[in-house]
Design an enzyme around this catalytic site. Structure first.
Site, PDB file in Angstrom:
ATOM      1  N   TYR A 141      17.656 -71.741 -69.206  1.00 51.87           N
ATOM      2  CA  TYR A 141      17.257 -71.384 -67.848  1.00 51.87           C
ATOM      3  C   TYR A 141      15.827 -71.848 -67.567  1.00 51.87           C
ATOM      4  O   TYR A 141      15.018 -71.982 -68.486  1.00 51.87           O
ATOM      5  CB  TYR A 141      17.292 -69.865 -67.661  1.00 51.87           C
ATOM      6  CG  TYR A 141      18.644 -69.232 -67.824  1.00 51.87           C
ATOM      7  CD1 TYR A 141      19.454 -68.985 -66.715  1.00 51.87           C
ATOM      8  CD2 TYR A 141      19.116 -68.859 -69.081  1.00 51.87           C
ATOM      9  CE1 TYR A 141      20.703 -68.384 -66.857  1.00 51.87           C
ATOM     10  CE2 TYR A 141      20.364 -68.267 -69.229  1.00 51.87           C
ATOM     11  CZ  TYR A 141      21.148 -68.032 -68.114  1.00 51.87           C
ATOM     12  OH  TYR A 141      22.381 -67.444 -68.257  1.00 51.87           O
ATOM     13  N   HIS A 149      21.494 -69.676 -61.891  1.00 46.82           N
ATOM     14  CA  HIS A 149      22.486 -70.210 -62.815  1.00 46.82           C
ATOM     15  C   HIS A 149      21.765 -71.206 -63.721  1.00 46.82           C
ATOM     16  O   HIS A 149      20.941 -71.989 -63.257  1.00 46.82           O
ATOM     17  CB  HIS A 149      23.614 -70.900 -62.062  1.00 46.82           C
ATOM     18  CG  HIS A 149      24.492 -69.948 -61.304  1.00 46.82           C
ATOM     19  ND1 HIS A 149      25.335 -69.053 -61.934  1.00 46.82           N
ATOM     20  CD2 HIS A 149      24.642 -69.737 -59.974  1.00 46.82           C
ATOM     21  CE1 HIS A 149      25.979 -68.337 -61.026  1.00 46.82           C
ATOM     22  NE2 HIS A 149      25.569 -68.729 -59.830  1.00 46.82           N
ATOM     23  N   LYS A 180      27.155 -77.243 -65.269  1.00 47.19           N
ATOM     24  CA  LYS A 180      25.924 -77.413 -66.029  1.00 47.19           C
ATOM     25  C   LYS A 180      25.876 -78.827 -66.611  1.00 47.19           C
ATOM     26  O   LYS A 180      26.895 -79.473 -66.766  1.00 47.19           O
ATOM     27  CB  LYS A 180      25.833 -76.390 -67.166  1.00 47.19           C
ATOM     28  CG  LYS A 180      25.921 -74.945 -66.683  1.00 47.19           C
ATOM     29  CD  LYS A 180      25.789 -73.976 -67.828  1.00 47.19           C
ATOM     30  CE  LYS A 180      26.164 -72.565 -67.410  1.00 47.19           C
ATOM     31  NZ  LYS A 180      25.497 -72.088 -66.210  1.00 47.19           N
TER      32      LYS A 180
END
Length: 200
Positions: A141, A149, A180
């Site tokens: 993150y 997210h 991702k």
């Protein structure tokens, strides 16, 4: 007669003097536990998401009345930076950094390589969290879980390791399915290789 609940503790009201310079943790059955809920909450909320409160799958950024568990990598990082102590009640001793590092290497696969990357990501300002549920070593993150997210998942691959084309496709499809980017991290060169899938 009704039972009055105590108002929730606000971490904003906590006096830093209430938090020890080195937060005490306990090493039990290959796990590092922060038994004091205030200290556990402080590590998670105030110190950029260290630990996972026991029994809470998605903790909020507030005080939680539960102990927390630090991963071995998190624990070594904090110990190395003099933020915690690690006490082993079976041996009745506190671990030094070198002693705990040796323990971690024996019980955690690829620990040395993972720790190098974890430490590098933390020093760069990122927040790496365990990435097992995404099939990777870390989910990473910029701000923290619950605030965004995660933009990418990272898999640590030692210099002499091999990865097949099928493994690459599998990892890429998984990363894409959860929106991702897939990253391979090389701990020897501190290099990061980002992969993006696209339709030609």
């Amino acid at each position: 007669m009704t039972d009055e609940k105590e108002p929730p503790i606000s971490l904003e009201d906590i006096d830093e003097k209430d938090i020890p310079e080195r937060i005490p943790t306990t090493y039990l059955n290959n796990r590092v536990i922060v038994f004091n809920p205030l200290f556990a909450s402080y590590l998670y909320v105030k110190m950029n998401f260290f630990g996972s409160p026991l029994g809470i799958s998605k903790p909020r950024l507030e005080y939680f009345s539960k102990p927390s568990e630090l991963s071995l990598i998190e624990a070594l990082f904090l110990l190395n930076n003099d933020k915690i102590t690690i006490f082993d009640p079976k041996l009745d001793k506190f671990y030094s950094h070198d002693e705990f590092y040796d323990i971690c290497k024996k019980i955690h696969h690829k620990f040395e390589e993972k720790f190098i990357i974890y430490q590098d990501l933390r020093q760069k300002g990122y927040i790496p969290r365990p990435g097992l549920k995404f099939g990777a070593d870390f989910v990473v993150y910029k701000k923290g879980p619950g605030l965004e997210h995660s933009p990418f998942i990272a898999h640590v691959l030692p210099q002499n390791a091999k990865i097949t084309a099928i493994d690459m496709v599998r990892a890429g499809r998984l990363a894409t399915s959860v929106r991702k980017k897939f990253v391979i991290a090389n701990p020897l060169t501190m290099s990061y290789y980002f992969f993006e899938w696209f339709k030609p």
